[in-house]
Design a protein around this motif. Structure first.
Motif, PDB file in Angstrom:
ATOM      1  N   LEU A  82       0.815  -1.401  -0.088  1.00 14.44           N
ATOM      2  CA  LEU A  82      -0.161  -0.028  -0.031  1.00 14.44           C
ATOM      3  C   LEU A  82       0.600   1.276  -0.066  1.00 14.44           C
ATOM      4  CD1 LEU A  82      -2.666   1.289   0.367  1.00 14.44           C
ATOM      5  CD2 LEU A  82      -2.751   1.297   2.500  1.00 14.44           C
ATOM      6  N   GLY A  83       1.801   1.109   0.987  1.00  9.86           N
ATOM      7  CA  GLY A  83       3.612   2.580   0.833  1.00  9.86           C
ATOM      8  C   GLY A  83       3.713   2.563  -0.470  1.00  9.86           C
ATOM      9  N   ILE A  84       3.653   1.864  -1.353  1.00 13.18           N
ATOM     10  CA  ILE A  84       4.642   2.228  -2.511  1.00 13.18           C
ATOM     11  C   ILE A  84       3.375   2.350  -3.740  1.00 13.18           C
ATOM     12  CG2 ILE A  84       5.386   0.521  -4.435  1.00 13.18           C
ATOM     13  CD1 ILE A  84       7.205  -1.764  -2.398  1.00 13.18           C
ATOM     14  N   LEU A  85       1.938   1.608  -3.616  1.00 15.56           N
ATOM     15  CA  LEU A  85       1.411   2.234  -4.425  1.00 15.56           C
ATOM     16  C   LEU A  85       0.862   3.543  -4.066  1.00 15.56           C
ATOM     17  CD1 LEU A  85      -1.107   0.977  -6.413  1.00 15.56           C
ATOM     18  CD2 LEU A  85      -2.717   1.053  -4.928  1.00 15.56           C
TER      19      LEU A  85
ATOM     20  N   GLY B  62       1.239   8.559  -6.220  1.00  9.55           N
ATOM     21  CA  GLY B  62       1.470   9.874  -5.936  1.00  9.55           C
ATOM     22  C   GLY B  62       1.637  10.906  -7.038  1.00  9.55           C
ATOM     23  N   ILE B  63       2.435  10.376  -7.001  1.00 14.01           N
ATOM     24  CA  ILE B  63       3.697  10.939  -8.193  1.00 14.01           C
ATOM     25  C   ILE B  63       3.461  10.678  -9.772  1.00 14.01           C
ATOM     26  CG2 ILE B  63       6.591  10.390  -9.491  1.00 14.01           C
ATOM     27  CD1 ILE B  63       7.305   9.060  -7.125  1.00 14.01           C
ATOM     28  N   LEU B  64       2.763   9.765 -10.144  1.00 14.55           N
ATOM     29  CA  LEU B  64       2.204   9.901 -11.191  1.00 14.55           C
ATOM     30  C   LEU B  64       1.068  10.937 -11.683  1.00 14.55           C
ATOM     31  CD1 LEU B  64       2.248   8.257 -14.680  1.00 14.55           C
ATOM     32  CD2 LEU B  64       0.672   6.564 -13.301  1.00 14.55           C
ATOM     33  N   ALA B  65       0.091  10.760 -10.474  1.00 15.65           N
ATOM     34  CA  ALA B  65      -0.721  11.513 -10.517  1.00 15.65           C
ATOM     35  C   ALA B  65      -0.264  13.263 -10.396  1.00 15.65           C
ATOM     36  CB  ALA B  65      -1.872  11.522  -9.378  1.00 15.65           C
ATOM     37  N   VAL B  66       0.888  13.613  -9.704  1.00 11.73           N
ATOM     38  CA  VAL B  66       1.098  14.590 -10.073  1.00 11.73           C
ATOM     39  C   VAL B  66       1.847  15.560 -11.046  1.00 11.73           C
ATOM     40  CG1 VAL B  66       3.033  16.381  -8.834  1.00 11.73           C
ATOM     41  CG2 VAL B  66       1.748  14.939  -7.094  1.00 11.73           C
TER      42      VAL B  66
ATOM     43  N   LEU C  25      -6.859   6.268  -4.943  1.00  8.90           N
ATOM     44  CA  LEU C  25      -5.735   5.884  -3.309  1.00  8.90           C
ATOM     45  C   LEU C  25      -6.551   6.395  -2.390  1.00  8.90           C
ATOM     46  CD1 LEU C  25      -2.629   7.679  -4.281  1.00  8.90           C
ATOM     47  CD2 LEU C  25      -2.745   5.725  -4.140  1.00  8.90           C
ATOM     48  N   GLY C  26      -7.715   7.545  -2.163  1.00  2.56           N
ATOM     49  CA  GLY C  26      -8.703   7.586  -1.492  1.00  2.56           C
ATOM     50  C   GLY C  26      -9.689   6.401  -0.789  1.00  2.56           C
ATOM     51  N   GLY C  27      -9.915   5.948  -2.189  1.00  4.25           N
ATOM     52  CA  GLY C  27     -11.200   4.693  -2.142  1.00  4.25           C
ATOM     53  C   GLY C  27     -10.258   3.319  -1.200  1.00  4.25           C
ATOM     54  N   ILE C  28      -9.301   3.642  -2.232  1.00  5.13           N
ATOM     55  CA  ILE C  28      -8.290   1.453  -1.722  1.00  5.13           C
ATOM     56  C   ILE C  28      -8.040   2.433  -0.182  1.00  5.13           C
ATOM     57  CG2 ILE C  28      -5.660   1.083  -1.858  1.00  5.13           C
ATOM     58  CD1 ILE C  28      -6.248   1.772  -4.929  1.00  5.13           C
ATOM     59  N   TRP C  29      -7.556   3.047   0.524  1.00  6.89           N
ATOM     60  CA  TRP C  29      -7.541   3.368   2.039  1.00  6.89           C
ATOM     61  C   TRP C  29      -8.550   3.479   2.625  1.00  6.89           C
ATOM     62  CZ3 TRP C  29      -2.632   3.934   4.965  1.00  6.89           C
ATOM     63  CH2 TRP C  29      -1.320   4.355   4.185  1.00  6.89           C
ATOM     64  N   LEU C  30      -9.877   3.493   2.647  1.00  7.34           N
ATOM     65  CA  LEU C  30     -10.837   3.669   2.905  1.00  7.34           C
ATOM     66  C   LEU C  30     -11.681   2.205   3.009  1.00  7.34           C
ATOM     67  CD1 LEU C  30     -12.139   7.157   2.327  1.00  7.34           C
ATOM     68  CD2 LEU C  30     -11.562   5.630   4.041  1.00  7.34           C
ATOM     69  N   GLY C  31     -10.668   1.338   1.840  1.00  4.85           N
ATOM     70  CA  GLY C  31     -11.058  -0.194   1.453  1.00  4.85           C
ATOM     71  C   GLY C  31     -12.596  -0.212   0.799  1.00  4.85           C
ATOM     72  N   HIS C  32     -12.383   0.471  -0.152  1.00  4.85           N
ATOM     73  CA  HIS C  32     -13.927   0.059  -0.963  1.00  4.85           C
ATOM     74  C   HIS C  32     -13.121  -0.339  -2.029  1.00  4.85           C
ATOM     75  CE1 HIS C  32     -16.643   2.996   1.349  1.00  4.85           C
ATOM     76  NE2 HIS C  32     -15.834   4.114   1.372  1.00  4.85           N
TER      77      HIS C  32
ATOM     78  N   VAL D  16       4.522  -0.570 -11.585  1.00  6.66           N
ATOM     79  CA  VAL D  16       4.447  -0.813  -9.731  1.00  6.66           C
ATOM     80  C   VAL D  16       3.078  -0.516  -9.650  1.00  6.66           C
ATOM     81  CG1 VAL D  16       5.308   0.672  -8.033  1.00  6.66           C
ATOM     82  CG2 VAL D  16       6.909   0.463 -10.235  1.00  6.66           C
ATOM     83  N   ALA D  17       1.778   0.003 -10.155  1.00  7.65           N
ATOM     84  CA  ALA D  17       0.826  -0.007  -9.810  1.00  7.65           C
ATOM     85  C   ALA D  17      -0.148  -1.338  -9.374  1.00  7.65           C
ATOM     86  CB  ALA D  17      -0.168   1.433 -10.307  1.00  7.65           C
ATOM     87  N   VAL D  18      -0.113  -1.283 -10.551  1.00  3.39           N
ATOM     88  CA  VAL D  18      -0.759  -2.770 -10.563  1.00  3.39           C
ATOM     89  C   VAL D  18      -0.021  -3.774  -9.982  1.00  3.39           C
ATOM     90  CG1 VAL D  18      -1.171  -4.409 -12.916  1.00  3.39           C
ATOM     91  CG2 VAL D  18      -1.051  -2.691 -13.615  1.00  3.39           C
ATOM     92  N   VAL D  19       1.625  -4.093 -10.295  1.00  2.50           N
ATOM     93  CA  VAL D  19       1.528  -4.631  -9.240  1.00  2.50           C
ATOM     94  C   VAL D  19       1.543  -5.083  -7.591  1.00  2.50           C
ATOM     95  CG1 VAL D  19       3.931  -5.997  -8.346  1.00  2.50           C
ATOM     96  CG2 VAL D  19       3.855  -5.694 -10.663  1.00  2.50           C
ATOM     97  N   CYS D  20       1.493  -3.977  -7.425  1.00  2.00           N
ATOM     98  CA  CYS D  20       0.631  -3.311  -5.729  1.00  2.00           C
ATOM     99  C   CYS D  20      -0.403  -4.391  -5.388  1.00  2.00           C
ATOM    100  CB  CYS D  20       1.449  -2.154  -5.515  1.00  2.00           C
ATOM    101  SG  CYS D  20       3.304  -2.052  -5.627  1.00  2.00           S
ATOM    102  N   LEU D  21      -1.486  -3.471  -6.139  1.00  2.00           N
ATOM    103  CA  LEU D  21      -2.617  -3.733  -6.228  1.00  2.00           C
ATOM    104  C   LEU D  21      -2.877  -5.808  -6.720  1.00  2.00           C
ATOM    105  CD1 LEU D  21      -4.169  -1.027  -9.038  1.00  2.00           C
ATOM    106  CD2 LEU D  21      -4.667  -1.298  -6.521  1.00  2.00           C
ATOM    107  N   TRP D  22      -2.131  -6.736  -7.615  1.00  4.69           N
ATOM    108  CA  TRP D  22      -2.829  -7.461  -7.134  1.00  4.69           C
ATOM    109  C   TRP D  22      -1.928  -8.044  -6.436  1.00  4.69           C
ATOM    110  CZ3 TRP D  22      -7.085  -9.373  -9.430  1.00  4.69           C
ATOM    111  CH2 TRP D  22      -7.356  -9.207 -10.604  1.00  4.69           C
ATOM    112  N   VAL D  23      -0.698  -7.997  -6.160  1.00  3.81           N
ATOM    113  CA  VAL D  23       0.172  -8.635  -5.159  1.00  3.81           C
ATOM    114  C   VAL D  23       0.101  -8.413  -3.814  1.00  3.81           C
ATOM    115  CG1 VAL D  23       2.455  -9.998  -4.710  1.00  3.81           C
ATOM    116  CG2 VAL D  23       1.845  -9.236  -6.759  1.00  3.81           C
TER     117      VAL D  23
END
Length: 127
Positions: free
Chosen positions: A8-11, A16-20, A74-81, A108-115
């Protein structure tokens, strides 16, 4: 709310870098008429819209929208939705076409989401 895990931290960092970056790139076009010139005039990703007969300058608004949507996902993921995972996965796949930083960070995001198992919604709180 999810507890911080390495995945979750890596994601969060990658997204965040990609969004900015996407927001800054899109805003730079809207305000100054040209993309941030890090890899040339438009960056390597501009080859894709040109191959489809589109002007890369017309993609400023979609870049802004995608960048801002990352923060919502990211907000949705952190809140568990579950929708947070779905939106983030869709954005990650789209960002693979944003050649350069988007490809690497999207992967990186795809890997973090799945793994990282971030597709699992959090259990509902007991009342």
């Amino acid at each position: 709310m999810r507890k911080l895990t390495p995945w979750l931290g890596i994601l969060t960092l990658a997204a965040g870098i990609l969004a900015v970056w996407m927001i800054a790139d899109g805003l730079h076009v809207r305000l100054f008429g040209d993309y941030l010139a890090v890899w040339g005039s438009n960056g390597p990703w501009a080859l894709l819209p040109r191959a489809l007969g589109l002007s890369p300058d017309r993609l400023a608004w979609p870049l802004l929208v995608a960048g801002m949507t990352w923060f919502g996902a990211l907000g949705g993921i952190w809140l568990g939705h579950r929708w947070g995972f779905q939106v983030a996965l869709g954005l990650s796949v789209i960002c693979l076409a944003y050649l350069g930083p988007g490809t690497v960070l999207g992967l990186v995001a795809v890997v973090c989401l799945w793994v990282g198992g971030l597709w699992r919604p959090l259990p509902a709180p007991e009342t």
